[in-house]
Design a protein around this motif. Sequence first.
Motif, PDB file in Angstrom:
ATOM      1  N   GLY A 101      55.818  75.017  57.204  1.00  0.00           N
ATOM      2  CA  GLY A 101      55.844  76.018  58.257  1.00  0.00           C
ATOM      3  C   GLY A 101      54.788  75.761  59.318  1.00  0.00           C
ATOM      4  N   PRO A 102      54.697  76.632  60.323  1.00  0.00           N
ATOM      5  CA  PRO A 102      53.680  76.494  61.373  1.00  0.00           C
ATOM      6  C   PRO A 102      52.287  76.721  60.798  1.00  0.00           C
ATOM      7  CG  PRO A 102      55.424  78.038  62.004  1.00  0.00           C
ATOM      8  CD  PRO A 102      55.595  77.782  60.552  1.00  0.00           C
ATOM      9  N   GLN A 103      51.315  75.968  61.298  1.00  0.00           N
ATOM     10  CA  GLN A 103      49.955  76.087  60.786  1.00  0.00           C
ATOM     11  C   GLN A 103      48.988  75.383  61.723  1.00  0.00           C
ATOM     12  OE1 GLN A 103      49.712  73.115  57.202  1.00  0.00           O
ATOM     13  NE2 GLN A 103      51.840  73.704  57.590  1.00  0.00           N
ATOM     14  N   ALA A 104      47.696  75.605  61.464  1.00  0.00           N
ATOM     15  CA  ALA A 104      46.638  74.906  62.191  1.00  0.00           C
ATOM     16  C   ALA A 104      46.054  73.852  61.262  1.00  0.00           C
ATOM     17  CB  ALA A 104      45.562  75.887  62.639  1.00  0.00           C
ATOM     18  N   GLN A 105      46.005  72.605  61.721  1.00  0.00           N
ATOM     19  CA  GLN A 105      45.535  71.489  60.900  1.00  0.00           C
ATOM     20  C   GLN A 105      44.319  70.841  61.554  1.00  0.00           C
ATOM     21  OE1 GLN A 105      47.485  67.515  60.856  1.00  0.00           O
ATOM     22  NE2 GLN A 105      48.007  68.001  58.720  1.00  0.00           N
ATOM     23  N   VAL A 106      43.274  70.614  60.764  1.00  0.00           N
ATOM     24  CA  VAL A 106      42.073  69.934  61.265  1.00  0.00           C
ATOM     25  C   VAL A 106      42.312  68.427  61.186  1.00  0.00           C
ATOM     26  CG1 VAL A 106      39.615  69.546  60.950  1.00  0.00           C
ATOM     27  CG2 VAL A 106      40.592  71.826  60.528  1.00  0.00           C
ATOM     28  N   PRO A 107      42.213  67.702  62.300  1.00  0.00           N
ATOM     29  CA  PRO A 107      42.438  66.246  62.286  1.00  0.00           C
ATOM     30  C   PRO A 107      41.357  65.510  61.507  1.00  0.00           C
ATOM     31  CG  PRO A 107      42.548  67.148  64.517  1.00  0.00           C
ATOM     32  CD  PRO A 107      41.957  68.212  63.650  1.00  0.00           C
ATOM     33  N   GLY A 150      28.225  59.643  62.658  1.00  0.00           N
ATOM     34  CA  GLY A 150      28.213  61.042  63.056  1.00  0.00           C
ATOM     35  C   GLY A 150      29.534  61.726  62.763  1.00  0.00           C
ATOM     36  N   ALA A 151      29.664  62.919  63.272  1.00  0.00           N
ATOM     37  CA  ALA A 151      30.885  63.691  63.093  1.00  0.00           C
ATOM     38  C   ALA A 151      31.012  64.681  64.240  1.00  0.00           C
ATOM     39  CB  ALA A 151      30.899  64.431  61.767  1.00  0.00           C
ATOM     40  N   LEU A 152      32.226  64.857  64.727  1.00  0.00           N
ATOM     41  CA  LEU A 152      32.496  65.828  65.777  1.00  0.00           C
ATOM     42  C   LEU A 152      33.091  67.094  65.166  1.00  0.00           C
ATOM     43  CD1 LEU A 152      34.103  63.595  68.562  1.00  0.00           C
ATOM     44  CD2 LEU A 152      31.748  64.434  68.438  1.00  0.00           C
ATOM     45  N   ASP A 153      32.897  68.192  65.866  1.00  0.00           N
ATOM     46  CA  ASP A 153      33.532  69.449  65.468  1.00  0.00           C
ATOM     47  C   ASP A 153      34.947  69.441  66.058  1.00  0.00           C
ATOM     48  OD1 ASP A 153      34.166  71.958  64.636  1.00  0.00           O
ATOM     49  OD2 ASP A 153      32.901  73.005  66.097  1.00  0.00           O
ATOM     50  N   LEU A 154      35.896  68.995  65.247  1.00  0.00           N
ATOM     51  CA  LEU A 154      37.273  68.849  65.732  1.00  0.00           C
ATOM     52  C   LEU A 154      38.036  70.157  65.573  1.00  0.00           C
ATOM     53  CD1 LEU A 154      38.165  65.337  64.260  1.00  0.00           C
ATOM     54  CD2 LEU A 154      37.334  65.902  66.550  1.00  0.00           C
ATOM     55  N   PRO A 155      38.531  70.710  66.668  1.00  0.00           N
ATOM     56  CA  PRO A 155      39.292  71.957  66.557  1.00  0.00           C
ATOM     57  C   PRO A 155      40.628  71.729  65.851  1.00  0.00           C
ATOM     58  CG  PRO A 155      39.433  71.091  68.797  1.00  0.00           C
ATOM     59  CD  PRO A 155      38.454  70.228  68.060  1.00  0.00           C
ATOM     60  N   ALA A 156      41.063  72.738  65.115  1.00  0.00           N
ATOM     61  CA  ALA A 156      42.370  72.657  64.455  1.00  0.00           C
ATOM     62  C   ALA A 156      43.466  72.623  65.507  1.00  0.00           C
ATOM     63  CB  ALA A 156      42.556  73.846  63.525  1.00  0.00           C
ATOM     64  N   ARG A 157      44.551  71.903  65.188  1.00  0.00           N
ATOM     65  CA  ARG A 157      45.688  71.779  66.107  1.00  0.00           C
ATOM     66  C   ARG A 157      46.902  72.455  65.500  1.00  0.00           C
ATOM     67  NH1 ARG A 157      45.502  65.976  68.537  1.00  0.00           N
ATOM     68  NH2 ARG A 157      47.593  65.859  67.740  1.00  0.00           N
ATOM     69  N   ASN A 158      47.686  73.094  66.365  1.00  0.00           N
ATOM     70  CA  ASN A 158      48.902  73.760  65.891  1.00  0.00           C
ATOM     71  C   ASN A 158      49.990  72.731  65.628  1.00  0.00           C
ATOM     72  OD1 ASN A 158      47.833  76.391  66.052  1.00  0.00           O
ATOM     73  ND2 ASN A 158      48.278  76.493  68.242  1.00  0.00           N
ATOM     74  N   ILE A 159      50.496  72.711  64.406  1.00  0.00           N
ATOM     75  CA  ILE A 159      51.558  71.799  64.012  1.00  0.00           C
ATOM     76  C   ILE A 159      52.621  72.579  63.258  1.00  0.00           C
ATOM     77  CG2 ILE A 159      49.951  69.847  63.833  1.00  0.00           C
ATOM     78  CD1 ILE A 159      50.323  70.242  60.689  1.00  0.00           C
ATOM     79  N   VAL A 160      53.706  71.896  62.948  1.00  0.00           N
ATOM     80  CA  VAL A 160      54.737  72.477  62.092  1.00  0.00           C
ATOM     81  C   VAL A 160      55.127  71.440  61.052  1.00  0.00           C
ATOM     82  CG1 VAL A 160      57.041  73.491  61.935  1.00  0.00           C
ATOM     83  CG2 VAL A 160      55.647  73.897  63.974  1.00  0.00           C
TER      84      VAL A 160
END
Length: 312
Positions: free
Chosen positions: A107-113, A134-144
């Motif tokens: 289903g639809p959801q937010a996924q952290v890359p 290092g590491a970046l603060d990656l925003p979650a992306r809307n996927i299905v």
Amino acid sequence: MPVIPVDKPLGLTSHDVVNRARRARGTRRVGHTGTLDPLATGVLVLCVNDSTKLVQFMEADSKEYLAWIALGGTSPTLDAEGPLTEVVPVSPPSEEEARAVLAGFVGPQAQVPPQYSAIQVGGQRAYAVARAGGALDLPARNIVIHALELLGISNRMAESPRTFARGSGGWTPDPTGRTFTLPEPLGEFPTLLVRASVSSGTYLRSLARDVGAALGVPAHLAGLVRTRVGRYDLADSVSVEDLAEAEGFPDLAALDLPRMEADEPLARALRQGKRPKSAVVGRHVVTRDGELVAVVDGNGKELRVVRAWTGA
């Protein structure tokens, strides 16, 4: 012309394949509709010469994969590149437990890359920062995630099926079919074999991480084969070695949009970038005598040209 689905081999980047296509076809105008990681194989859709105009309309195509999810160990890249950074002893889950966990991701959801991805934040590529420690603060992306089907559970990756045949429901384990080349496993981990249908922008490496977390263990993507992009199946794909002679598919066949036929005045107006009156609503492909004229957006009053093609 044309659109060419290519079977990307293990170890090449998508850009490597594009460069080989440029040399094989004798043109710089080659693009692709969605990246595959070097350790993934399968369908990479190339657009050559004027077909590069289609890329913007094909990047959102849904995709299907065969994914091997190894349970009990993880790596910085979330795949078999390694090295392992966390390992825990784990027994294979039951089919009932595995199916229940997979169903929770549909289903639809937010996924952290993944940190090792080409996503940019503040002008920095995530993978470049990750390689520097290092590491970046990656925003979650809307996927299905449209579907996740468990095809099998193995005690270790080496025992998981690698030979498949295409059937009415997709690619399925079949000893008489085609054998896929997968990366060397990072260890002896229980492995879920999953057939996935997902929207554009979905990271299967992140899915492997999250499935493991739902099962309470670290996990990584031990193997990945992309079997379909939009309307192009792996069975339709050519090898990198056959790029020079590949006939490919015509531009019009690549656009999965409603079609409308234009008369000569309408075709001319659209090619000139005008906004002719029309009751059409939504995005359409406009043709004239079987030739592409334009992709348009209609609001019920007029047509707005998104992309136009010159006449022959």
